[in-house]
Scaffold this motif. Structure first.
Motif, PDB file in Angstrom:
ATOM      1  N   VAL A  88       0.788  -1.182  -0.007  1.00 27.93           N
ATOM      2  CA  VAL A  88       0.000  -0.201  -0.049  1.00 27.93           C
ATOM      3  C   VAL A  88       0.834   1.309  -0.069  1.00 27.93           C
ATOM      4  O   VAL A  88       2.121   1.228   0.410  1.00 27.93           O
ATOM      5  CB  VAL A  88      -0.980  -0.027   1.088  1.00 27.93           C
ATOM      6  CG1 VAL A  88      -0.259   0.036   2.538  1.00 27.93           C
ATOM      7  CG2 VAL A  88      -1.813   1.078   1.379  1.00 27.93           C
ATOM      8  N   LYS A  97       1.601  -3.941   3.643  1.00 28.89           N
ATOM      9  CA  LYS A  97      -0.207  -3.794   4.345  1.00 28.89           C
ATOM     10  C   LYS A  97      -0.263  -4.457   5.536  1.00 28.89           C
ATOM     11  O   LYS A  97      -0.766  -4.069   6.468  1.00 28.89           O
ATOM     12  CB  LYS A  97      -1.262  -4.234   3.145  1.00 28.89           C
ATOM     13  CG  LYS A  97      -2.571  -3.887   3.892  1.00 28.89           C
ATOM     14  CD  LYS A  97      -3.520  -4.231   2.634  1.00 28.89           C
ATOM     15  CE  LYS A  97      -5.075  -4.115   3.238  1.00 28.89           C
ATOM     16  NZ  LYS A  97      -6.027  -4.100   2.415  1.00 28.89           N
ATOM     17  N   ASP A  98       0.352  -5.748   5.520  1.00 27.94           N
ATOM     18  CA  ASP A  98       0.198  -6.564   6.687  1.00 27.94           C
ATOM     19  C   ASP A  98       1.832  -7.028   6.984  1.00 27.94           C
ATOM     20  O   ASP A  98       2.351  -7.581   6.542  1.00 27.94           O
ATOM     21  CB  ASP A  98      -0.482  -7.793   6.258  1.00 27.94           C
ATOM     22  CG  ASP A  98      -0.588  -8.760   7.249  1.00 27.94           C
ATOM     23  OD1 ASP A  98      -0.264  -8.602   8.911  1.00 27.94           O
ATOM     24  OD2 ASP A  98      -1.011  -9.874   7.593  1.00 27.94           O
ATOM     25  N   THR A 177      -4.394  -0.994  -2.447  1.00 30.05           N
ATOM     26  CA  THR A 177      -3.754  -2.266  -2.216  1.00 30.05           C
ATOM     27  C   THR A 177      -3.323  -2.907  -3.497  1.00 30.05           C
ATOM     28  O   THR A 177      -4.353  -3.020  -4.507  1.00 30.05           O
ATOM     29  CB  THR A 177      -4.441  -3.240  -1.329  1.00 30.05           C
ATOM     30  OG1 THR A 177      -4.631  -2.810  -0.074  1.00 30.05           O
ATOM     31  CG2 THR A 177      -3.497  -4.497  -1.159  1.00 30.05           C
TER      32      THR A 177
END
Length: 228
Positions: A88, A97-98, A177
């Motif tokens: 992102v 993002k994670d 994303t």
């Protein structure tokens, strides 16, 4: 007058045909020549087996080429099955993002498992078609696996998302994303195909491969078989 004395006659020696059997041979039985060698080079009890070196090298080249071409299929499967790593952008930088996700590990693991599977299939096919080992086959499995893995790696990257992450982030916009480029973090996975093929082929050859004939000790002895 007396008759002249007759000279003594030499002792009568029988002809070879009249001699007893035990005296007909000019050499004792233990001096008999050893049995003829059964094959070139004087080795007894062994026969040349397997194809010639030219045939083995030709077969090894075919195996290596087939495995290298199989790398194209491995690359497609890796691109298709590998998990995507989500990224992102906030217009100034690109982030995961994670941050605690394991997608990157899954990408390497997918390639490794697929490569091991290709190694198993390669070794099984080679053994079924040839039924024996040999240095050319080992070299072919090693080289073919490495070349196939390199082709799969590069093809997967080419099929995957673009390598220009910044341009991709600007294209999708802020806060959207998108998938990271397909990368192989653990380069040791490039050896998985070769290692898997070698281990499986070695095991199959040891369990089901042809065995060398046991030499006959009686045939190797110049005195023949021992008395019972």
């Amino acid at each position: 007058m007396t008759a002249p004395l007759t000279p003594p006659q030499p002792p009568h020696r029988p002809s070879p045909d009249q001699q007893p059997p035990e005296y007909q041979s000019p050499h004792p039985a233990w001096q008999a020549s050893p049995p003829a060698a059964a094959g070139a080079g004087g080795s007894v009890g062994y026969q040349e087996d397997g194809p010639g070196m030219k045939t083995e090298l030709r077969e090894a080249g075919v195996i290596a080429l087939a495995m290298a071409l199989g790398g194209l299929l491995l690359g497609v499967l890796w691109w298709w099955l590998a998990p995507e790593v989500p990224l992102v952008s906030d217009s100034s930088a690109v982030y995961l993002k994670d941050t605690e996700g394991e997608q990157a590990i899954g990408v390497d693991g997918t390639f490794t498992l697929l490569a091991l599977g290709f190694g198993l299939v390669s070794a099984l096919v080679v053994f079924v078609l040839r039924r024996r080992g040999g240095i050319p086959i080992v070299v072919a499995l090693t080289v073919g696996g490495v070349v196939g893995s390199l082709l799969a790696w590069r093809l997967g990257i080419w099929l995957g998302p673009t390598q220009d992450v910044a341009a991709h982030a600007r294209e999708v916009g802020r806060g959207v994303t998108f998938a990271a480029p397909l990368e192989l973090g653990a380069k040791g996975a490039l050896l998985a195909w070769s290692l898997g093929a070698l281990v499986v082929h070695l095991g199959l050859t040891a369990l089901f491969g042809p065995r060398d004939p046991e030499p006959d000790p009686c045939a190797q002895s110049p005195y023949g078989a021992p008395p019972a």
